[in-house]
Write a protein that holds these residues in place. Sequence first.
Motif, mmCIF file in Angstrom:
data_model
loop_
_atom_site.group_PDB
_atom_site.id
_atom_site.type_symbol
_atom_site.label_atom_id
_atom_site.label_comp_id
_atom_site.label_asym_id
_atom_site.label_seq_id
_atom_site.Cartn_x
_atom_site.Cartn_y
_atom_site.Cartn_z
ATOM 1 N N TRP A 43 -20.876 28.105 199.449
ATOM 2 C CA TRP A 43 -21.407 27.364 199.453
ATOM 3 C C TRP A 43 -22.036 26.846 197.960
ATOM 4 C CZ3 TRP A 43 -25.402 28.948 196.747
ATOM 5 C CH2 TRP A 43 -25.477 30.273 196.691
ATOM 6 N N ILE A 49 -18.653 14.575 193.476
ATOM 7 C CA ILE A 49 -18.300 14.955 194.624
ATOM 8 C C ILE A 49 -18.031 14.854 195.443
ATOM 9 C CG2 ILE A 49 -19.774 13.945 196.882
ATOM 10 C CD1 ILE A 49 -22.041 12.426 195.157
ATOM 11 N N ALA A 50 -16.031 14.773 194.818
ATOM 12 C CA ALA A 50 -15.614 14.893 195.861
ATOM 13 C C ALA A 50 -15.087 16.248 195.298
ATOM 14 C CB ALA A 50 -14.110 14.244 194.156
ATOM 15 N N ARG A 92 -17.341 19.023 196.777
ATOM 16 C CA ARG A 92 -16.982 18.709 198.283
ATOM 17 C C ARG A 92 -15.759 19.808 198.926
ATOM 18 N NH1 ARG A 92 -17.217 13.674 199.826
ATOM 19 N NH2 ARG A 92 -14.423 13.497 198.533
ATOM 20 N N ASP A 108 -16.927 23.234 199.413
ATOM 21 C CA ASP A 108 -17.744 23.169 200.390
ATOM 22 C C ASP A 108 -18.016 21.910 200.803
ATOM 23 O OD1 ASP A 108 -20.116 23.917 201.431
ATOM 24 O OD2 ASP A 108 -21.741 24.137 200.135
ATOM 25 N N PRO A 109 -17.282 21.811 201.971
ATOM 26 C CA PRO A 109 -17.665 21.421 203.348
ATOM 27 C C PRO A 109 -18.629 20.481 203.152
ATOM 28 C CG PRO A 109 -16.000 22.274 203.631
ATOM 29 C CD PRO A 109 -16.898 23.084 203.151
ATOM 30 N N TYR A 110 -20.021 20.967 203.286
ATOM 31 C CA TYR A 110 -20.786 20.594 203.759
ATOM 32 C C TYR A 110 -21.749 20.513 202.348
ATOM 33 C CZ TYR A 110 -20.029 22.954 207.898
ATOM 34 O OH TYR A 110 -19.554 23.277 209.480
ATOM 35 N N PHE A 111 -21.615 20.553 201.121
ATOM 36 C CA PHE A 111 -22.570 19.947 199.962
ATOM 37 C C PHE A 111 -22.691 18.906 200.238
ATOM 38 C CE2 PHE A 111 -22.443 17.572 195.736
ATOM 39 C CZ PHE A 111 -23.465 18.181 195.570
ATOM 40 N N GLU A 112 -22.827 18.027 200.488
ATOM 41 C CA GLU A 112 -22.938 16.102 200.767
ATOM 42 C C GLU A 112 -24.485 16.421 201.133
ATOM 43 O OE1 GLU A 112 -20.601 12.964 200.450
ATOM 44 O OE2 GLU A 112 -19.367 14.802 201.790
ATOM 45 N N PRO A 148 -18.164 19.442 209.546
ATOM 46 C CA PRO A 148 -18.902 18.616 208.346
ATOM 47 C C PRO A 148 -18.976 17.662 208.423
ATOM 48 C CG PRO A 148 -17.221 20.662 207.870
ATOM 49 C CD PRO A 148 -17.158 19.938 209.140
ATOM 50 N N GLN A 149 -18.583 16.909 208.864
ATOM 51 C CA GLN A 149 -18.518 15.151 208.950
ATOM 52 C C GLN A 149 -20.162 14.463 209.574
ATOM 53 O OE1 GLN A 149 -17.440 12.948 206.101
ATOM 54 N NE2 GLN A 149 -16.989 14.823 205.481
ATOM 55 N N LEU A 157 -22.927 16.769 208.573
ATOM 56 C CA LEU A 157 -23.708 15.319 207.196
ATOM 57 C C LEU A 157 -23.816 13.799 208.032
ATOM 58 C CD1 LEU A 157 -23.423 14.617 204.473
ATOM 59 C CD2 LEU A 157 -20.889 13.200 204.115
#
Length: 311
Positions: free
Chosen positions: A171, A192-193, A196, A199-203, A296-297, A300
């Motif tokens: 994370w 951000i890319a 991400r 961590d796929p949940y970063f955003e 994750p999407q 988000l």
Amino acid sequence: MNFADPDDLTILYRGPLASCNYGCGYCPFAKHAETDAERVADTAALARFLDWCDRYPGRLSVFFTPWGEALHHARYRAALVRLSTARHVRRVAVQTNLAGSVEWLSEADPSRVGIWATYHPTEVALDRFVRNVMRVHELGVSVSAGTVGVRSRIERIEELRAALPPQIPVWVNAYSVDAGPVRPSYYAAEDIARLRAVDPYFEVGLVRFASRGRACGAGSRAITVDGDGTVGRCHFTPVRLGNLYTDELADLLTTRPCPKPVCDCHIGYVHLDELAAAEVYGDGLLERVPAPWADPQEYLARARSLAFTRG
């Protein structure tokens, strides 16, 4: 006293402990060595809390969120072992720098322990931190690893992800450069890319949730407890509900809307009903380990629908 008996109560425990074996420049507890008086006070508070947990008749989860480093002390290691082997305890987790030996975990029930391990690049070599994380994983304990997403350290963060197997989630906490309700543009799109990809949940951490008036499990499904037994809704509101040792818990656990205009910390906003974080994390909620089937999407999208906006 009588006990409430919810299906599953989570307690975030933060006792008097305020010392750490690390020296992070931003932290007020850095390099503070525990005094004898502080050790006595914290040991007594922890023992009292554990005795209460032993008597609790319902299902219980405990998350240690100390000011400082808990696992540096034998009493906290013993507490995790004790709680993990109690039949009514569903989960016991801790936030830790994971600096010391982890072999004591072999005495615990690994299926009921969670480790939230934070990597501090200025304090520990990456290979040493990774070795400890891997050993926790080998012992069958649920573990996540992560760090703060400072832009100058993105390459180090990517190295952490590359050093761990995919089944151990990494994370990244969004770096806060102010305390306002809307985050400034600290990160470029490329940053951000890259984060991400780690961590796929970063955003989700970039969202500041408009929490005031929203239904939240803090205060009903989850509470905070400090060293003297004071019960709070969560770590981020000044609302105090009563005392764990002198009041009837059934009278304290009441559903209440959030009083804060904004919630922006993972251990707070995961209790928002509309976010439905339990659907993402399942049994790994406390130690921040997403379920393998989580999207994750989708998470988000829910987070962004709850975002604070200036009106």
